[in-house]
Design an enzyme around this catalytic site. Structure first.
Site, short mmCIF file in Angstrom:
data_model
loop_
_atom_site.label_atom_id
_atom_site.label_comp_id
_atom_site.label_asym_id
_atom_site.label_seq_id
_atom_site.Cartn_x
_atom_site.Cartn_y
_atom_site.Cartn_z
N GLU A 60 0.81 -1.21 0.00
CA GLU A 60 0.00 0.00 0.00
C GLU A 60 0.85 1.26 0.00
O GLU A 60 0.50 2.26 -0.63
CB GLU A 60 -0.96 0.01 1.19
N HIS A 130 -11.70 -5.69 8.81
CA HIS A 130 -12.48 -5.52 7.58
C HIS A 130 -13.72 -4.69 7.86
O HIS A 130 -14.76 -4.88 7.23
CB HIS A 130 -12.89 -6.89 6.99
C1 LIG Z 1 -1.96 -4.89 4.41
C2 LIG Z 1 -2.95 -5.75 3.70
N1 LIG Z 1 -3.28 -5.47 2.43
C3 LIG Z 1 -4.20 -6.21 1.78
C4 LIG Z 1 -4.81 -7.28 2.40
C5 LIG Z 1 -5.89 -8.09 1.66
N2 LIG Z 1 -5.37 -9.43 1.33
C6 LIG Z 1 -5.62 -10.49 2.13
S1 LIG Z 1 -4.85 -11.87 1.61
C7 LIG Z 1 -4.18 -11.08 0.27
C8 LIG Z 1 -3.26 -11.84 -0.64
C9 LIG Z 1 -2.07 -12.42 0.07
O1 LIG Z 1 -1.30 -13.19 -0.80
P1 LIG Z 1 -0.04 -14.03 -0.30
O2 LIG Z 1 0.76 -13.23 0.65
O3 LIG Z 1 0.67 -14.55 -1.49
O4 LIG Z 1 -0.66 -15.23 0.56
P2 LIG Z 1 -1.57 -16.43 0.09
O5 LIG Z 1 -3.00 -15.97 0.22
O6 LIG Z 1 -1.20 -16.76 -1.29
O7 LIG Z 1 -1.30 -17.53 1.05
C10 LIG Z 1 -4.59 -9.75 0.24
C11 LIG Z 1 -4.22 -8.79 -0.80
C12 LIG Z 1 -4.45 -7.53 3.73
N3 LIG Z 1 -4.98 -8.52 4.43
N4 LIG Z 1 -3.53 -6.76 4.35
#
Ligand SMILES: Cc1ncc(C[n+]2csc(CCOP(=O)(O)OP(=O)(O)O)c2C)c(N)n1
Ligand SMILES: Cc1ncc(C[n+]2csc(CCOP(=O)(O)OP(=O)(O)O)c2C)c(N)n1
Ligand SMILES: [Mg+2]
Ligand SMILES: [Mg+2]
Lengths: 325, 404, 325, 404
Positions: A60, A130
């Site tokens: 972000e 959320h």
């Molecule tokens: C600071 C932040 N930004 C956005 C999100 C929304 N979000 C939740 S999971 C996710 C994707 C995470 O991907 P990754 O780190 O590759 O983990 P995976 O789900 O593949 O295990 C996002 C964008 C969040 N939880 N926290």
């Protein structure tokens, strides 16, 4: 006039803005091919290409830093933060950079083209990461504009205005209403004014002020109150910063009573600012203390969300208390 | 992802598998290293570079002295890093955007920011483009494509990525160069900026001035790796390390980096190894955290001296010219300083303009209340009191100068 | 009793805390060998070693993330942010993590041991990146405590309390007073209570509330007011969150008038919260509107800093206006 | 800084100079790669690992089904990544701290978190250690040294560095392992965490699950480099890439990483190459952004299947046992689920406890006002209304279970 839900109205506004001005760009996490986790940016990549609508890496502070630079260059970035709860890593870029860009350079440079969209608010079983309503965190920052729409019609008109506004705008979207709120929305381009509150209902006994999803709650409370013979005036603030003090003050000079409501915790919430300013301006006309109906001073809960939220019953009770003071 | 070879024993890598060499052209005697090739650098450009270096040095010396005399609230020197900053700037198109940290006044000098322009910012007077709102050394010039300095470290780095992305879309063949210290490179914004630049193929040059210190913190407490350069590998980005006190190496490397950035839309990281010869700022005293010996050793690697020897060798410069230039510059700085410090402050209204594109009703109200208050106590607010009546004291077109 | 300036008092408090409890650690940018750019941590590395007092890399989000983890582990970190203006890169770690750590885990884990120190405030020709007063940004965050001392004696006693407090504390130090404010400070260990405001002067006509460096401004204003025969009650809030509403309300019930002052911009500043809460609690006793004397709604300026600041003359005028309403 | 060789021509590096191999031991047939050595892994431990993998898979399947039936508001599966998460956990000391992202329930299963404990969190009932305050899957257990999950991505990474620094000072020979996705590794907090860990010599293992996606964003739009592993070079940190679906490789690599961390106080980065076989969460539908074919290809690399073949080969497991275990687990999950969803919500007071160590007067006041309000409208707040009188409804010692 077609009926749209709030997401469709937002998507439509982005589509119009991108079609009209090729400097407009939309980006953020999952915003590209997928169209955003809420689908607010659906089909924009298909229509305007990957250079104008794209996924960013998951960072972000980078998204907003990048957007600040783009805006300074003369582009018109519309950056999405996936949830308002995740805007805080970008707090420095917004509060220290976006907000002060024009001022610190004596207007040599500005990021007026920037709009930051983020879904906010509770009522969706989201718990404290959320559900947050962070508008007050930003409302202490001169240089930012903060806008919150209450329905699809407002969302489209205010978002188009925000994108074209020569100042950077934080546009918080009440995600609880994304699909729940529907209404007639003109297909063509139109703008609603920033910085102007709207009196959505006239009345004489008490003024109610809110914004975003809370307007629905107010309307329900007003229904109860009017059944008891209390005449309510309702104001949607729409722009939180800079807010329309005149419209609120004018109403309170008439009704002598004010109830302000938001979902965020009470302490340091924006209702405090409104109360402070209005007690100053309307002191001799106030019949009862200005009341605040807000979230508790706790993180946003989950199982007991209903108990936490400033719902129509709590607003109604405040109206009663205000009138019977 | 080009995941490559398999291994069947658990071998860890630690980065010792490769090392990042330092690109050097000019040795301290002002002659070329064996095997080094002189970049094509014409006499006129070499002189422009050299004069910018001298001007920066003189400006810094004079202004630090002025600060010591209490005439100025704060100052920061570029001293020791002139070759890094000016060498890089000279390799750019003058219309490329420069986004600096705060110690890169050399770039502005090179591009033609006048002594008068420097002084107006330093004294925050009514001619300061920044309208007296920021501390000394927070220069900016739209005309010279030099983004106004912002104190929070590293914030300009992802901004540079965004700015350059806009340049790429605009298709005007320009790029952005962003300067920062090895300390600032520890901020999260740095990581975001490099990653986004690599993913989105952005024509941006990340220029790290590794001058050994972040205030009192030595580089060795800033990172465990061999400098900042290896971070480029984390993002698949072109990278080069240069001797930052070697004007020819910096110039040549940046030229090449610019070519990669603009022709291929690929970001490049340059790490210039140099040394902050002066204190961090006028508020700092380095004797508390580093030795004179260390400073002396670096003083002998002075980048200006090195270039001067090369220039004299070439017959492009001589001591006479040097003396004349120095004297003329000292005089100019002092005279300009005297004028600038006497200039009136920005008008009272500038307190509330530029917060938004237009002054909001709320701010107008606050300004009016402030004016009423100052009218009651004019002696308590001498700066504000003199411009209660904007017509009288405001030099109307003054503030437009740097914008066009 | 020795005389100390505020830096010495803070350094002394850190020394005492580290000597008494080896779990106490001090770190931040330039905090180690150099003792901090203001020298608040002088000699601590010599005394307690490099593992307990050290420089960090230049990354505020990392400093606070690291400190959160350390506190969760059971250590007692005292993290320094070099200037409060640079706390924003750590905003997410503070607001989303520090503040919610205990709540979200149902008290399985907490970061109660954490103290974050940061110099804040203007009056030092620092412009907008070395002058901010960001307390209100954090005061909207349940789970945090926020403390601001007004003089060396308070600084030592409050800092020792903050370090030992079972909740995370943001400790904002008025840097304008670092060397300017001196006074008698006991050499021994003592604590002053968090969450309690202090009535520093009793009076009957009007209540003045402030914190930190602004207390000096209030005292000067009170001097002018008392010359005009206005009897002032003065309250140092000391803890901004959770604030001592009772002490302020009690005073206003007596005086009927309230002036609140801080350096930060007015809109969204903490004076708004105080005004909102007090008009509610003391409505029928208020003789005049609650007045706020604050910075302008702009970034902090430089050349015109004097004009911007809520100085004693502005506070005095507000007192007058309050009394003559 | 060990700045090394000089060069005299401007050669840029781009990271193609080296490549990061993948450590593999077990192939998909469940036999060893040529040249691979089997790590010392005893029958009992292997069975514990395998059973944890099966349990995790069954739990995920059942709970996703329950979510589809509307019995649960939200769910996230570990499916496809069980070997990465459980293999790593098994290589640790059970008292080592684990700080996970959200997809690592396998680690909890391995350490003995009961189905009942899972259910109570998922339904946020009065027995949930987190007191019903967080969304489903935000588990935590003090007893099992598993930090309560926090939704904001990457925040736990620098926290792990800090936690491990505390462990180093405490001198108890323990370390911290922090899990995160390749998406989360883009956050600034990641960079801060690695840099600080390297500089301060912290016993922390950074375990990246590179499962190819961050929600809809493929890794290729997340970074331009060959995965996350090369970032370790930026901080001079030990690094290894492993086949994340290969239980033996993950186990062995993590064992070795732990040794480096604990014996030498050096952080290590492990990148486990794997695949998120299921949707991102119950709110997601991957058909919008990836092909069935791709999913199928990865389904054939199922880590559980691979381990099973190896186990059967060894004679440590058989189909019969598998069937029995699966049935028993399905039954247990369903029965426990039924109980958990019927359990009362946490008491009303839990709205205001744990904000601070003690409830503040202001919060007590807000709670009292809320209670008065609920007394007026009990039907509107059924969950709150039932615990207006704490004595009646509160199971007093319920919340203490997971803390000791
Ligand atoms: C600071 C932040 N930004 C956005 C999100 C929304 N979000 C939740 S999971 C996710 C994707 C995470 O991907 P990754 O780190 O590759 O983990 P995976 O789900 O593949 O295990 C996002 C964008 C969040 N939880 N926290
Ligand atoms: C976000 C932020 N944190 C801290 C500071 C205070 N600060 C100003 S300069 C500086 C050191 C910067 O070192 P480096 O990046 O190496 O640049 P150099 O001064 O060596 O040119 C620090 C810590 C700041 N300006 N911004
Ligand atoms: Mg440096
Ligand atoms: Mg992933």
């Amino acid at each position: 006039m077609p009926t749209m839900n709030m997401l469709q109205a937002i998507n439509n506004a982005l589509d119009i803005a991108m079609a009209e001005d090729e400097r407009v760009l939309c980006f953020g996490e999952d915003v590209g091919g997928f169209g955003g986790v809420f689908r607010a940016t659906s089909h924009l990549q298909e229509r305007y290409g990957k250079t104008r609508c794209f996924n960013t890496p998951l960072v972000e502070q980078g998204i907003i830093g990048f957007a600040n630079g783009l805006a300074a260059q003369g582009s018109v970035p519309v950056a999405e933060i996936q949830f308002a709860d995740y805007i805080f890593p970008a707090f420095d870029q917004i509060v220290n950079e976006t907000a002060k860009f024009r001022y610190r350079s004596g207007d040599l440079f500005n990021v007026g083209g920037l709009t930051i969209r983020a879904p906010y608010g509770g009522g969706i079983s989201g718990g404290h990461y959320h559900s947050q309503s962070p508008e007050a965190y930003f409302a202490h920052t001169p240089g930012l504009k903060i806008v919150v729409p209450r329905n699809p019609y407002e969302a489209k008109g205010l978002l188009l205005a925000a994108i074209r506004e020569p100042d950077p705008v934080l546009f918080f979207e009440p995600k609880r209403l994304y699909r729940a709120s529907t209404g007639e929305v003109p297909e063509e381009d139109y703008q609603l004014p920033l910085g102007e509150a709207e009196v959505t209902k006239e009345g004489t006994d008490v003024t109610l002020v809110g914004w975003g999803a809370q307007m629905e709650v107010i309307d329900k409370a007003v229904e109860l109150a009017e059944k008891e013979g209390i005449s309510c005036e309702v104001i949607d603030l729409r722009t939180i910063l800079p807010w329309d003090e005149d419209t609120v003050a004018e109403s309170v000079l008439k009704t002598g009573r004010l109830v302000v409501t938001h979902e965020a915790p009470r302490t340091g919430g924006f209702a405090g600012e409104i109360a402070a300013a209005i007690q100053d301006r309307c002191f001799l006309y106030l019949e009862s203390p200005i009341m605040r109906v807000t979230g508790l001073d706790t993180p946003f809960p989950l199982t007991l969300e209903k108990e936490y939220l400033p719902d129509h019953l709590k607003v109604f009770e405040a109206v009663r208390a205000s009138v019977n003071y | 992802m080009s995941t490559t070879r398999d291994i069947h024993v658990p071998e860890f890598l630690a980065g010792d598998e490769f090392s990042i060499p330092t690109y050097r052209v000019l040795n301290q005697e002002g002659t070329l290293y064996e095997g080094a090739e002189e970049p094509p650098l014409e006499r006129e450009l070499a002189r422009r570079i050299y004069q910018a270096m001298i001007t920066t040095r003189v400006l810094d010396e004079r202004m630090m002295a002025a600060q010591r005399q209490g005439r100025l609230s704060f100052y920061m020197q570029c001293t020791g890093e002139e070759a890094a900053v000016i060498g890089a700037s000279a390799a750019l198109d003058d219309a490329d955007m420069i986004m600096a940290q705060y110690r890169e006044q050399g770039a502005l000098v090179y591009r033609g920011f006048t002594i008068d322009e420097f002084m107006n910012q330093l004294f925050g007077n009514e001619l300061d483009y920044g309208k007296g709102r920021q501390m000394p050394i927070h220069y900016g010039s739209r005309k010279l494509h030099y983004m106004t300095i912002s104190s929070p470290l590293a914030t300009q780095i992802p901004q540079a990525t965004g700015y350059a992305y806009g340049q790429k879309l605009a298709g005007d063949g320009l790029c952005t160069t962003v300067f920062f210290g090895e300390g600032a490179a520890s901020e999260g914004d740095f990581h975001a900026a490099l990653n986004m630049a690599a993913v989105h193929e952005v024509p941006v040059i990340f220029f790290c001035r590794n001058n050994g210190y972040a205030i009192s913190t030595p580089a060795i407490e800033q990172f465990a790796a061999d400098g900042v350069a290896p971070r480029a590998f984390g993002y698949r980005m072109h990278v080069i390390r240069v001797d930052g006190n070697d004007i020819l190496a910096v110039y040549r490397a940046t030229q090449e980096a610019r070519r990669i950035a603009v022709e291929h839309n690929k970001p490049v990281l340059i790490e210039a190894m140099t040394y902050r010869l002066a204190a961090h700022s006028s508020s700092d005293d380095p004797s508390g955290y580093r030795s004179r010996k260390e400073e002396e050793a670096w003083r002998e690697k002075d980048p200006i001296l090195r270039m001067k020897r090369w220039m004299i060798d070439k017959g492009w410069w001589d001591e006479e010219e040097e003396k004349t230039l120095q004297e003329q510059l000292r005089r100019e700085v002092l005279e300009t300083l005297k004028q600038a410090e006497k200039r009136p402050p920005p008008p009272l209204d500038s307190l509330v303009t530029d917060v938004y594109a237009e002054v909001t009703p709320g701010l107008q109200h606050q300004l009016d209340a402030l004016k009423a208050h100052i009218r009651r106590y004019p002696d308590a607010y001498p700066k504000g009191a003199r411009s209660l009546d904007p017509e009288v004291s405001r030099t109307d077109d003054a503030n437009d100068k740097g914008e066009s």
